[in-house]
Design an enzyme around this catalytic site. Structure first.
Site, PDB file in Angstrom:
ATOM      1  N   CYS A   2       0.844  -1.186   0.000  1.00 36.78           N
ATOM      2  CA  CYS A   2       0.000   0.000   0.000  1.00 36.78           C
ATOM      3  C   CYS A   2       0.883   1.240   0.000  1.00 36.78           C
ATOM      4  O   CYS A   2       1.895   1.305   0.685  1.00 36.78           O
ATOM      5  CB  CYS A   2      -0.944   0.082   1.183  1.00 36.78           C
ATOM      6  SG  CYS A   2      -2.100  -1.268   1.273  1.00 36.78           S
ATOM      7  N   ARG A  27       3.843  -0.438  -4.867  1.00 35.27           N
ATOM      8  CA  ARG A  27       3.573  -0.948  -3.512  1.00 35.27           C
ATOM      9  C   ARG A  27       2.250  -1.705  -3.425  1.00 35.27           C
ATOM     10  O   ARG A  27       1.937  -2.303  -2.404  1.00 35.27           O
ATOM     11  CB  ARG A  27       3.552   0.213  -2.513  1.00 35.27           C
ATOM     12  CG  ARG A  27       4.864   0.948  -2.428  1.00 35.27           C
ATOM     13  CD  ARG A  27       4.750   2.124  -1.507  1.00 35.27           C
ATOM     14  NE  ARG A  27       4.638   1.712  -0.121  1.00 35.27           N
ATOM     15  CZ  ARG A  27       5.644   1.577   0.722  1.00 35.27           C
ATOM     16  NH1 ARG A  27       6.869   1.817   0.318  1.00 35.27           N
ATOM     17  NH2 ARG A  27       5.461   1.210   1.971  1.00 35.27           N
ATOM     18  N   TRP A  74      -2.727  -2.725  -1.656  1.00 34.70           N
ATOM     19  CA  TRP A  74      -2.438  -4.155  -1.769  1.00 34.70           C
ATOM     20  C   TRP A  74      -3.325  -4.791  -0.711  1.00 34.70           C
ATOM     21  O   TRP A  74      -3.106  -4.609   0.502  1.00 34.70           O
ATOM     22  CB  TRP A  74      -0.963  -4.421  -1.483  1.00 34.70           C
ATOM     23  CG  TRP A  74      -0.554  -5.848  -1.740  1.00 34.70           C
ATOM     24  CD1 TRP A  74      -0.169  -6.385  -2.926  1.00 34.70           C
ATOM     25  CD2 TRP A  74      -0.497  -6.910  -0.781  1.00 34.70           C
ATOM     26  NE1 TRP A  74       0.130  -7.720  -2.765  1.00 34.70           N
ATOM     27  CE2 TRP A  74      -0.063  -8.071  -1.460  1.00 34.70           C
ATOM     28  CE3 TRP A  74      -0.763  -7.014   0.582  1.00 34.70           C
ATOM     29  CZ2 TRP A  74       0.114  -9.299  -0.832  1.00 34.70           C
ATOM     30  CZ3 TRP A  74      -0.595  -8.234   1.215  1.00 34.70           C
ATOM     31  CH2 TRP A  74      -0.165  -9.361   0.502  1.00 34.70           C
ATOM     32  N   ASN A 100      -1.866   2.216   5.659  1.00 37.74           N
ATOM     33  CA  ASN A 100      -0.967   1.133   5.225  1.00 37.74           C
ATOM     34  C   ASN A 100      -0.613   0.341   6.471  1.00 37.74           C
ATOM     35  O   ASN A 100      -0.161   0.916   7.463  1.00 37.74           O
ATOM     36  CB  ASN A 100       0.287   1.755   4.599  1.00 37.74           C
ATOM     37  CG  ASN A 100       1.383   0.735   4.355  1.00 37.74           C
ATOM     38  OD1 ASN A 100       1.117  -0.452   4.226  1.00 37.74           O
ATOM     39  ND2 ASN A 100       2.607   1.205   4.294  1.00 37.74           N
ATOM     40  N   GLY A 101      -0.860  -0.961   6.459  1.00 34.99           N
ATOM     41  CA  GLY A 101      -0.549  -1.782   7.633  1.00 34.99           C
ATOM     42  C   GLY A 101      -1.694  -2.734   7.919  1.00 34.99           C
ATOM     43  O   GLY A 101      -2.568  -2.949   7.073  1.00 34.99           O
ATOM     44  N   GLU A 493      17.077 -18.264  -7.321  1.00 35.92           N
ATOM     45  CA  GLU A 493      16.652 -16.939  -7.774  1.00 35.92           C
ATOM     46  C   GLU A 493      15.997 -17.013  -9.162  1.00 35.92           C
ATOM     47  O   GLU A 493      14.988 -16.348  -9.419  1.00 35.92           O
ATOM     48  CB  GLU A 493      17.864 -15.990  -7.760  1.00 35.92           C
ATOM     49  CG  GLU A 493      17.607 -14.582  -8.259  1.00 35.92           C
ATOM     50  CD  GLU A 493      16.537 -13.811  -7.496  1.00 35.92           C
ATOM     51  OE1 GLU A 493      16.062 -14.278  -6.448  1.00 35.92           O
ATOM     52  OE2 GLU A 493      16.139 -12.749  -7.990  1.00 35.92           O
ATOM     53  N   LYS A 497      12.186 -15.842  -9.981  1.00 28.88           N
ATOM     54  CA  LYS A 497      11.840 -14.840 -10.996  1.00 28.88           C
ATOM     55  C   LYS A 497      10.733 -15.367 -11.903  1.00 28.88           C
ATOM     56  O   LYS A 497       9.789 -14.660 -12.221  1.00 28.88           O
ATOM     57  CB  LYS A 497      13.060 -14.478 -11.871  1.00 28.88           C
ATOM     58  CG  LYS A 497      14.124 -13.633 -11.229  1.00 28.88           C
ATOM     59  CD  LYS A 497      13.778 -12.185 -11.024  1.00 28.88           C
ATOM     60  CE  LYS A 497      13.111 -11.907  -9.735  1.00 28.88           C
ATOM     61  NZ  LYS A 497      13.772 -11.909  -8.506  1.00 28.88           N
ATOM     62  N   GLU A 500       7.406 -15.499 -10.041  1.00 31.78           N
ATOM     63  CA  GLU A 500       6.871 -14.177  -9.723  1.00 31.78           C
ATOM     64  C   GLU A 500       6.160 -13.525 -10.903  1.00 31.78           C
ATOM     65  O   GLU A 500       5.084 -12.958 -10.736  1.00 31.78           O
ATOM     66  CB  GLU A 500       8.006 -13.226  -9.300  1.00 31.78           C
ATOM     67  CG  GLU A 500       8.483 -13.394  -7.891  1.00 31.78           C
ATOM     68  CD  GLU A 500       9.623 -12.438  -7.580  1.00 31.78           C
ATOM     69  OE1 GLU A 500       9.539 -11.751  -6.562  1.00 31.78           O
ATOM     70  OE2 GLU A 500      10.607 -12.377  -8.352  1.00 31.78           O
ATOM     71  N   HIS A 516      16.948 -36.627  -5.358  1.00 33.49           N
ATOM     72  CA  HIS A 516      16.212 -36.990  -4.150  1.00 33.49           C
ATOM     73  C   HIS A 516      14.774 -36.485  -4.185  1.00 33.49           C
ATOM     74  O   HIS A 516      14.239 -36.066  -3.163  1.00 33.49           O
ATOM     75  CB  HIS A 516      16.951 -36.459  -2.918  1.00 33.49           C
ATOM     76  CG  HIS A 516      18.360 -36.959  -2.832  1.00 33.49           C
ATOM     77  ND1 HIS A 516      18.678 -38.249  -2.479  1.00 33.49           N
ATOM     78  CD2 HIS A 516      19.546 -36.368  -3.135  1.00 33.49           C
ATOM     79  CE1 HIS A 516      19.984 -38.423  -2.524  1.00 33.49           C
ATOM     80  NE2 HIS A 516      20.532 -37.287  -2.924  1.00 33.49           N
ATOM     81  N   LYS A 615       6.022  -4.773  -4.060  1.00 31.93           N
ATOM     82  CA  LYS A 615       7.467  -4.568  -3.986  1.00 31.93           C
ATOM     83  C   LYS A 615       7.957  -4.540  -2.545  1.00 31.93           C
ATOM     84  O   LYS A 615       9.009  -5.047  -2.221  1.00 31.93           O
ATOM     85  CB  LYS A 615       7.789  -3.240  -4.671  1.00 31.93           C
ATOM     86  CG  LYS A 615       9.248  -2.888  -4.704  1.00 31.93           C
ATOM     87  CD  LYS A 615       9.901  -3.561  -5.859  1.00 31.93           C
ATOM     88  CE  LYS A 615      11.393  -3.366  -5.881  1.00 31.93           C
ATOM     89  NZ  LYS A 615      12.066  -4.576  -6.374  1.00 31.93           N
TER      90      LYS A 615
HETATM   91  C1  G6P Z   1       9.126  -8.735  -1.909  1.00 32.71           C
HETATM   92  C2  G6P Z   1       9.634  -8.355  -3.280  1.00 32.71           C
HETATM   93  C3  G6P Z   1      10.914  -9.129  -3.585  1.00 32.71           C
HETATM   94  C4  G6P Z   1      11.952  -8.880  -2.497  1.00 32.71           C
HETATM   95  C5  G6P Z   1      11.399  -9.198  -1.107  1.00 32.71           C
HETATM   96  C6  G6P Z   1      12.336  -8.701  -0.013  1.00 32.71           C
HETATM   97  O1  G6P Z   1       8.716 -10.055  -1.914  1.00 32.71           O
HETATM   98  O2  G6P Z   1       8.654  -8.616  -4.268  1.00 32.71           O
HETATM   99  O3  G6P Z   1      11.429  -8.706  -4.826  1.00 32.71           O
HETATM  100  O4  G6P Z   1      13.076  -9.656  -2.735  1.00 32.71           O
HETATM  101  O5  G6P Z   1      10.149  -8.542  -0.912  1.00 32.71           O
HETATM  102  O6  G6P Z   1      12.394  -7.298  -0.088  1.00 32.71           O
HETATM  103  P1  G6P Z   1      13.557  -6.408   0.437  1.00 32.71           P
HETATM  104  O7  G6P Z   1      13.142  -5.018   0.085  1.00 32.71           O
HETATM  105  O8  G6P Z   1      13.638  -6.603   1.922  1.00 32.71           O
HETATM  106  O9  G6P Z   1      14.808  -6.814  -0.230  1.00 32.71           O
END
Ligand code: G6P
Length: 620
Positions: A2, A27, A74, A100-101, A493, A497, A500, A516, A615
């Site tokens: 948010c 956000r 969000w 927000n929260g 990673e 990606k 996501e 395994h 984000k």
């Molecule tokens: C969210 C984002 C990710 C990020 C993670 C940790 O899930 O979508 O891209 O890696 O938060 O965020 P930070 O800002 O603590 O690296």
């Protein structure tokens, strides 16, 4: 999670609010809304969906006024509908707010307010806050306080905040006290921008760019009142407090897309520069080591460390895993990487000689922040490796290292990962050189690192090859990502990606571990992406790759240049330059970022705003 904006000043508020919301949309983008107060009337415009939809709504139903609040959501409590969109009004129409929260005791408060006859319109926790402020306001007015006296508003707000459990960043307007905008913070970030006869409120500094660089960060339990010419900040326990105005630096500036269709692609292509920025001023050729300005730890203290804990979430956790390998190899300090959400609750036995590093792009992730607070509460030095200057974790940590990667807007993190790995490599060098690592080894380390921006630029030339691979496999429903040693975190990673942004199920595994369990998933519709550049475990990875081929699974390999052997074995090869093993994540992660991007495009996904994600995850 948010985004909040607010404005009080002399310009039309709605323009500024919409501009700010567009910049905060990363956000959350379930809904957007604004409220503007003018002539003791509150006008609210809100709707489900993107800020672009809200802009259309306001074009057809404009609002006048130079004081207002806005929100991009969000969803946590209540589905993403028009009625659940912020801002929320209280029943009397005197109070309107954005939040927000998460208000954890919203059920109890709602039940109590409902008994007094209060009718709720939405299913959000936020509306409870608006209604509760309205209820307290009513009590104060009934006992003789004037509705247009700012003190009455302060009192209603304070009485409400004292009843809330959970986290909040709030922007609040009172209909009968129209020259003021209130803000309150507990657990969700808020920053005030200081202009000429105008003030801005925002969840982070991005909406302030182009308007002001002078900012005031609110701390937890601060409330603030902003008028056109005045600001007052009160802290829960101490009353009115001094306001420290800070000036933000240039690096928060580049948030334009330029020639790129998406932020994610722009940020992938920025990596030669962002890696260079992470190294700038930190390479000490004379002593063959690294230098850090803000660690706030002296050499004696750093030499005494016998254990390091790296804590993070998401992509930052994957960078932390690379960090674990780097620090253990070069500094020989036992290191573990912990999910922040686990570390904060599990009472890990940290000692006086343990140093904790929180790794975070945003500096606002709720679990990482809570882990930082928990470690500091127990007296452990806790440092941050962070991108966002002035963020909560950057401010609360005992010291740290900034990434200097510039703002990362794409929800799927890319350049922050490679900058984090770069900084962790420098940290490993620094800690190693103050222990047993030789001058010569330090020099070689620096030399390899220095070459990386150029090598990463060359790696980006694999984009065409990646496009081909994406075209061939974009309609598969499952992917495996496999790598060993430094490329195991890269496999994790890469899988993250793809999940996501293209919504394809993908699993990252250490290449040998696939025997395994995951190998049972292998069939002709399940591609395995092997990260297999030349290096010490090359032969082992090739054997794992053959095991997959023997079972009919398609294999895509990220391999060194001109690797004929791999080319003869697999279905597709994406070449990357040869680099020393410990720096391979900086190049091998790039084709995986591009692959996720290209597959997502082919599947028609919204690359920069993937569904259900945000984000900055500011809730637990
Ligand atoms: C969210 C984002 C990710 C990020 C993670 C940790 O899930 O979508 O891209 O890696 O938060 O965020 P930070 O800002 O603590 O690296």
């Amino acid at each position: 999670m948010c985004g909040i904006v607010g404005y009080v000043g002399h310009r039309p508020a709605s323009d500024l609010l919409l501009d700010g919301l567009s910049r905060l949309e990363y956000r959350g983008y379930d809904s957007a809304g604004i409220a503007v107060v003018e002539d003791r009337e509150i006008a609210v415009r809100k709707r489900r969906g993107r800020v672009a939809g809200l802009i259309e709504l306001i074009e057809s139903h404009p609002v006048e006024g130079s004081i207002g609040i806005g929100h991009t959501r969000w969803a946590t409590h209540g589905d993403p509908s028009d009625v659940n969109s912020h801002p929320h009004l209280d029943e009397s129409g005197r109070v309107v707010l954005v939040h927000n929260g998460v208000i954890e005791n919203h059920d109890r408060l709602k039940a109590r307010l409902s008994e007094t006859g209060c009718g709720f319109r939405s299913s959000t926790d936020t509306e409870v806050v608006a209604q509760l402020i309205g209820w307290h306001l009513e009590q104060f007015i009934e006992s003789g306080h004037a509705a247009d006296d700012p003190e009455t508003c302060w009192s209603a707000l304070r009485a409400t905040l004292d009843e809330l459990e959970g986290t909040y960043g709030l922007g609040v307007l009172f209909r009968d006290c129209p020259g003021h905008l209130w803000a309150a913070r507990c657990g969700s970030p808020l920053v005030i921008g200081v202009g000429e006869q105008e003030y801005f409120l925002a969840s982070d500094t991005s909406p302030l760019i182009g308007y002001t660089r002078d900012v005031v960060y609110l701390d937890d339990h601060d409330t603030a009142r902003l008028g056109r010419d005045e600001i007052e900040v009160r802290h829960r326990d101490v009353g009115t407090r001094d306001v420290a105005v800070q000036t933000i630096q240039d690096e928060a500036v580049d948030v334009e897309l330029g020639e790129f269709p998406h932020y994610m692609l722009k940020e992938i292509y920025e990596q030669p520069d962002s890696i260079r920025s992470a190294m700038r001023g930190r390479m000490d050729g004379d002593d063959a080591t690294a230098v850090f300005g803000g660690l706030n730890a002296d050499a004696g203290e750093l030499r005494r460390i016998d254990r390091i804990v790296l804590t993070a979430c998401g992509t930052s956790w994957h960078a932390g895993l690379v960090g674990e390998y780097l620090i253990e190899e070069f500094a020989r300090i036992p290191t573990e990487v912990e999910y922040a959400s686990e570390l904060r609750y599990r009472n890990a036995p940290l000692t006086d000689t343990t140093m904790v590093f929180a790794i975070t792009q945003s500096g606002e992730t709720a679990d990482t922040l809570a882990a930082v607070r928990e470690c500091r509460r127990k007296g452990h030095k806790t440092l941050a490796i962070c991108n966002t200057v002035g963020s909560t974790i950057a401010r609360e940590a005992d010291g740290g290292i900034y990434l200097h990667a510039g703002p990362e807007i794409g929800v799927a993190s890319t350049k922050a990962f490679t900058s984090q790995v770069t900084v962790l490599a420098l940290l490993a060098l620094y800690l190693g050189r103050m222990r047993h690592m030789s001058f010569r080894a330090g020099e070689a380390f620096l030399e390899s690192l220095e070459a990386m921006p150029e090598l990463v630029a060359r790696t980006l030339e694999c984009h065409d090859a990646v496009r081909e691979v994406a075209r061939r496999f974009a309609d598969c429903g499952n992917f495996l990502y496999l790598g060993r040693q430094y490329n195991f975190p890269v496999a994790l990673e890469g899988a993250l990606k793809l999940k996501e942004i293209s919504y394809i199920h993908a699993e990252g595994y250490p290449a040998a571990e696939m025997k395994h369990g995951p190998i049972a998933l292998v069939d002709e519709r399940t591609p395995s992406v092997f990260v297999t550049p030349r290096g010490g475990v090359y032969e082992k990875v090739v054997s794992n790759l053959e095991e997959i081929k023997a079972r009919g699974g398609p294999v895509i390999a990220i391999a060194g240049p001109d690797d004929e052997r791999i080319a003869g074995l697999v279905d597709e090869v994406i070449p990357v330059p040869d680099v020393p093993e410990f720096l391979q994540p900086l190049v091998t992660s790039i084709p995986l970022q591009l692959l996720a991007y290209e597959v997502a495009l082919l599947r028609g996904c919204d690359v920069d705003r993937p569904r259900n994600l945000a984000k900055s995850v500011t809730v637990e």
